[in-house]
Design an enzyme around this catalytic site. Structure first.
Site, PDB file in Angstrom:
ATOM      1  N   ARG A  61       0.819  -1.218   0.000  1.00 53.56           N
ATOM      2  CA  ARG A  61       0.000   0.000   0.000  1.00 53.56           C
ATOM      3  C   ARG A  61       0.852   1.267   0.000  1.00 53.56           C
ATOM      4  O   ARG A  61       0.517   2.268  -0.650  1.00 53.56           O
ATOM      5  CB  ARG A  61      -0.911  -0.010   1.228  1.00 53.56           C
ATOM      6  CG  ARG A  61      -1.851   1.175   1.282  1.00 53.56           C
ATOM      7  CD  ARG A  61      -2.865   1.010   2.398  1.00 53.56           C
ATOM      8  NE  ARG A  61      -3.859   2.064   2.382  1.00 53.56           N
ATOM      9  CZ  ARG A  61      -4.167   2.807   3.440  1.00 53.56           C
ATOM     10  NH1 ARG A  61      -3.535   2.621   4.588  1.00 53.56           N
ATOM     11  NH2 ARG A  61      -5.094   3.732   3.343  1.00 53.56           N
ATOM     12  N   HIS A  65       0.449   4.601  -2.406  1.00 56.56           N
ATOM     13  CA  HIS A  65       0.261   5.961  -1.889  1.00 56.56           C
ATOM     14  C   HIS A  65       1.434   6.871  -2.240  1.00 56.56           C
ATOM     15  O   HIS A  65       1.287   8.090  -2.258  1.00 56.56           O
ATOM     16  CB  HIS A  65       0.016   5.926  -0.385  1.00 56.56           C
ATOM     17  CG  HIS A  65      -1.378   5.517  -0.025  1.00 56.56           C
ATOM     18  ND1 HIS A  65      -2.064   6.031   1.047  1.00 56.56           N
ATOM     19  CD2 HIS A  65      -2.224   4.646  -0.619  1.00 56.56           C
ATOM     20  CE1 HIS A  65      -3.277   5.488   1.104  1.00 56.56           C
ATOM     21  NE2 HIS A  65      -3.386   4.643   0.106  1.00 56.56           N
ATOM     22  N   ASP A  66       2.603   6.306  -2.492  1.00 59.47           N
ATOM     23  CA  ASP A  66       3.707   7.114  -3.003  1.00 59.47           C
ATOM     24  C   ASP A  66       3.437   7.497  -4.460  1.00 59.47           C
ATOM     25  O   ASP A  66       3.468   8.675  -4.820  1.00 59.47           O
ATOM     26  CB  ASP A  66       5.038   6.351  -2.888  1.00 59.47           C
ATOM     27  CG  ASP A  66       6.212   7.177  -3.407  1.00 59.47           C
ATOM     28  OD1 ASP A  66       6.136   8.426  -3.302  1.00 59.47           O
ATOM     29  OD2 ASP A  66       7.181   6.592  -3.913  1.00 59.47           O
ATOM     30  N   GLY A  71       3.955  11.141  -8.436  1.00 58.25           N
ATOM     31  CA  GLY A  71       4.679  10.006  -9.018  1.00 58.25           C
ATOM     32  C   GLY A  71       5.473   9.239  -7.973  1.00 58.25           C
ATOM     33  O   GLY A  71       5.476   9.585  -6.783  1.00 58.25           O
ATOM     34  N   SER A  75       8.027  10.684  -2.043  1.00 58.20           N
ATOM     35  CA  SER A  75       7.546  11.894  -1.351  1.00 58.20           C
ATOM     36  C   SER A  75       6.777  11.528  -0.079  1.00 58.20           C
ATOM     37  O   SER A  75       6.805  12.275   0.899  1.00 58.20           O
ATOM     38  CB  SER A  75       6.685  12.750  -2.275  1.00 58.20           C
ATOM     39  OG  SER A  75       5.579  12.015  -2.780  1.00 58.20           O
ATOM     40  N   ASN A  93      -3.537   8.898   4.644  1.00 62.82           N
ATOM     41  CA  ASN A  93      -2.281   8.361   5.187  1.00 62.82           C
ATOM     42  C   ASN A  93      -2.233   8.341   6.710  1.00 62.82           C
ATOM     43  O   ASN A  93      -1.712   7.390   7.309  1.00 62.82           O
ATOM     44  CB  ASN A  93      -1.097   9.202   4.688  1.00 62.82           C
ATOM     45  CG  ASN A  93      -0.878   9.081   3.182  1.00 62.82           C
ATOM     46  OD1 ASN A  93      -1.307   8.091   2.566  1.00 62.82           O
ATOM     47  ND2 ASN A  93      -0.214  10.069   2.587  1.00 62.82           N
ATOM     48  N   PRO A 162      -7.708   7.891  -3.839  1.00 64.50           N
ATOM     49  CA  PRO A 162      -9.153   7.674  -3.832  1.00 64.50           C
ATOM     50  C   PRO A 162      -9.673   7.304  -2.444  1.00 64.50           C
ATOM     51  O   PRO A 162      -8.986   6.658  -1.663  1.00 64.50           O
ATOM     52  CB  PRO A 162      -9.364   6.536  -4.822  1.00 64.50           C
ATOM     53  CG  PRO A 162      -8.029   5.942  -5.080  1.00 64.50           C
ATOM     54  CD  PRO A 162      -6.981   6.903  -4.658  1.00 64.50           C
ATOM     55  N   HIS A 192      -6.220  -5.771  -2.304  1.00 70.73           N
ATOM     56  CA  HIS A 192      -7.058  -5.925  -1.108  1.00 70.73           C
ATOM     57  C   HIS A 192      -7.362  -7.394  -0.815  1.00 70.73           C
ATOM     58  O   HIS A 192      -8.250  -7.698  -0.022  1.00 70.73           O
ATOM     59  CB  HIS A 192      -8.346  -5.100  -1.247  1.00 70.73           C
ATOM     60  CG  HIS A 192      -8.098  -3.617  -1.206  1.00 70.73           C
ATOM     61  ND1 HIS A 192      -9.049  -2.673  -1.489  1.00 70.73           N
ATOM     62  CD2 HIS A 192      -6.973  -2.906  -0.900  1.00 70.73           C
ATOM     63  CE1 HIS A 192      -8.540  -1.455  -1.365  1.00 70.73           C
ATOM     64  NE2 HIS A 192      -7.276  -1.559  -1.015  1.00 70.73           N
ATOM     65  N   THR A 193      -6.627  -8.289  -1.412  1.00 64.76           N
ATOM     66  CA  THR A 193      -6.623  -9.695  -0.994  1.00 64.76           C
ATOM     67  C   THR A 193      -5.813  -9.873   0.287  1.00 64.76           C
ATOM     68  O   THR A 193      -5.848 -10.933   0.915  1.00 64.76           O
ATOM     69  CB  THR A 193      -6.047 -10.608  -2.101  1.00 64.76           C
ATOM     70  OG1 THR A 193      -5.953 -11.941  -1.609  1.00 64.76           O
ATOM     71  CG2 THR A 193      -4.631 -10.190  -2.511  1.00 64.76           C
ATOM     72  N   ASP A 239      -9.947  -9.068   2.853  1.00 65.11           N
ATOM     73  CA  ASP A 239     -10.379 -10.353   2.282  1.00 65.11           C
ATOM     74  C   ASP A 239     -10.674 -11.275   3.455  1.00 65.11           C
ATOM     75  O   ASP A 239      -9.757 -11.778   4.096  1.00 65.11           O
ATOM     76  CB  ASP A 239      -9.275 -10.917   1.379  1.00 65.11           C
ATOM     77  CG  ASP A 239      -9.482 -12.392   1.036  1.00 65.11           C
ATOM     78  OD1 ASP A 239     -10.575 -12.939   1.315  1.00 65.11           O
ATOM     79  OD2 ASP A 239      -8.544 -13.001   0.495  1.00 65.11           O
ATOM     80  N   THR A 242      -8.804 -15.076   3.275  1.00 63.69           N
ATOM     81  CA  THR A 242      -7.358 -15.315   3.396  1.00 63.69           C
ATOM     82  C   THR A 242      -6.615 -13.980   3.423  1.00 63.69           C
ATOM     83  O   THR A 242      -5.978 -13.594   2.453  1.00 63.69           O
ATOM     84  CB  THR A 242      -6.854 -16.151   2.187  1.00 63.69           C
ATOM     85  OG1 THR A 242      -7.336 -15.532   0.978  1.00 63.69           O
ATOM     86  CG2 THR A 242      -7.315 -17.591   2.245  1.00 63.69           C
ATOM     87  N   ASP A 247      -3.957 -13.993  -2.941  1.00 67.97           N
ATOM     88  CA  ASP A 247      -4.623 -14.898  -3.888  1.00 67.97           C
ATOM     89  C   ASP A 247      -5.791 -14.139  -4.521  1.00 67.97           C
ATOM     90  O   ASP A 247      -5.933 -12.935  -4.311  1.00 67.97           O
ATOM     91  CB  ASP A 247      -5.093 -16.166  -3.163  1.00 67.97           C
ATOM     92  CG  ASP A 247      -6.049 -15.868  -2.008  1.00 67.97           C
ATOM     93  OD1 ASP A 247      -6.626 -14.754  -1.960  1.00 67.97           O
ATOM     94  OD2 ASP A 247      -6.227 -16.730  -1.143  1.00 67.97           O
TER      95      ASP A 247
END
Ligand code: HEM
Ligand SMILES: *[C@@H]1O[C@H](CO)[C@@H](O)[C@H](O)[C@H]1NC(C)=O
Ligand SMILES: *[C@@H]1O[C@H](CO)[C@@H](O)[C@H](O)[C@H]1NC(C)=O
Ligand SMILES: *[C@@H]1O[C@H](CO)[C@@H](O)[C@H](O)[C@H]1NC(C)=O
Ligand SMILES: *[C@@H]1O[C@H](CO)[C@@H](O)[C@H](O)[C@H]1NC(C)=O
Ligand SMILES: *[C@@H]1O[C@H](CO)[C@@H](O)[C@H](O)[C@H]1NC(C)=O
Length: 319
Positions: A61, A65-66, A71, A75, A93, A162, A192-193, A239, A242, A247
């Site tokens: 993550r 977020h970087d 880009g 930062s 953050n 987002p 987000h698994t 998830d 698991t 996965d």
């Protein structure tokens, strides 16, 4: 005729120029300047995950977020020091992004092995890949050669990352603004698994969404009260099946209306991404291949290269 040829040539030249920035990134960038880099980084990530398996998710993550703010330039790692304002206090953050200490520790290991040549931005990209691999996900060669920013942008962190309340068209636009396709969005959301979210980020979903499995909502409500308060930071798995294994179960959850975040369920709500969610749910190899390709696209967002930016000595502060 002549002028249309001229403008055509100009367009080609502009295209070559803009793609040149990304093609400067190459997996072999440190082959002679720091040949043991990938070994040093993966050893440290391995150690961090042995102590806290969730860290694999947190490092993945951190890279997202970087890259979405100015880009992939590290930062996000800059502290608020004196009058310098970083991105760590941005809403997406603060009290949420984890792994800063792990990156700083890796940087110390890397500096001990080859001093002054490896950027913090590339360390973040490698750590995201290693976290994915160590939790059972796909592997890929990470294009390298990014340099570190001397600036950060709190405003952009608040506007461009987002929110979990986003609808599908907002997500498609947010990713499109970074040069990423709807397919990249749906593949990358498969991150987000692994990992967890705080009650604050899914309260509306479990009390106010209609397209949620009733039993799933009720089970989550037990640990996340409808009123803001002491349960705000309580965690639930992104998830449910698991959460510490990378996965494709995330996509099966969506098809069962058991996505934890409103934004996740938007990928399977009768809209343009439903078919792809079903494809990924049915075909783990397809998901892995698309995820790896999308991670490379994510990592190509506006890198600083050549003599732009700097190689920070300490990832938390500019030199
Ligand atoms: C599509 C838009 C996205 C939204 C709205 C979103 C939102 C969120 C939220 C709200 C959380 C929980 C944070 C908390 O409660 O502290 C989260 C966690 C996470 N996100 Fe996303 N995310 C998105 C895309 C991505 C992408 C593209 C990646 C990586 C490729 C990613 C990787 C993760 C991971 C691994 C976690 C768990 C982190 C941990 O347990 O420490 N997310 N995300
Ligand atoms: C860098 O790490 C590699 C792998 O552990 C090791 O072989 C090499 O001697 C190290 N180099 C330095 C300068 O520490
Ligand atoms: C920070 O980001 C905002 C929103 O993208 C942009 O309008 C602004 O120019 C940026 N500030 C700096 C100093 O780059
Ligand atoms: C649910 O939505 C209603 C109406 O928009 C709002 O008043 C209420 O605060 C929301 N509840 C939660 C728990 O989000
Ligand atoms: C409830 O939240 C706490 C705090 O985050 C967490 O440790 C625990 O696992 C959660 N319990 C359930 C049943 O989800
Ligand atoms: C890096 O800089 C921060 C200042 O934000 C400081 O607290 C930290 O001790 C520094 N780390 C090292 C290894 O010098």
């Amino acid at each position: 005729m002549a002028s249309s040829t001229t403008s055509h040539c100009l367009l080609v030249a502009l295209f070559l120029l803009s793609s040149a920035a990304n093609s400067q990134l190459t997996p072999s960038f440190y082959a002679s300047s720091c040949p043991a880099l990938e070994y040093v980084v993966s050893s440290a990530v391995n150690e961090a995950i042995a102590a806290d398996r969730r860290m694999g998710a947190s490092l993945l993550r951190l890279f997202f977020h970087d890259c979405f703010v100015q880009g992939c330039d590290a930062s996000i790692l800059l502290d608020d020091v004196g009058s310098f304002v970083g991105e760590k206090t941005a809403f997406p953050n603060v009290n949420s992004v984890r792994g800063y200490d792990v990156i700083n520790k890796i940087k110390i290991d890397v500096e001990a092995n080859c001093s002054g040549v490896v950027s913090c931005a590339d360390i973040v990209a490698l750590a995201a890949r290693d976290g994915t691999v160590l939790l059972g996900g796909p592997n890929w060669d990470v294009p390298l050669g990014r340099r570190d920013s001397t600036t950060a942008n709190l405003t952009q962190a608040n506007s461009d990352l987002p929110s979990p309340g986003s609808d599908l068209s907002t997500l498609v636009t947010a990713f499109g603004n970074k040069g990423l396709s709807p397919r990249d969005l749906t593949a990358l959301s498969g991150a987000h698994t692994i990992g967890f979210a705080q009650c604050n980020n899914f309260r509306d979903r479990i009390y106010n969404d209609s397209d949620i499995d009733t039993a799933f909502a009720e089970q989550l409500q037990a640990n996340c009260s409808s009123a803001s308060g002491s349960t705000n930071g309580n965690l639930a798995a992104l998830d449910e099946q698991t959460q510490l294994v990378f996965d494709n179960a995330f996509y099966a959850n969506l098809a069962a209306r058991r996505g934890l975040l409103h934004s996740d369920q938007e990928l399977f709500n009768g809209g343009s991404q439903d078919a792809l969610v079903q494809d990924y749910s049915a075909d783990n190899a397809l998901f892995f291949a698309d995820f790896a390709a999308a991670m490379i696209n994510l990592g190509n967002i506006s890198p600083l290269t050549g003599t732009d930016g700097q190689i920070r000595a300490n990832c938390s502060v500019v030199n």
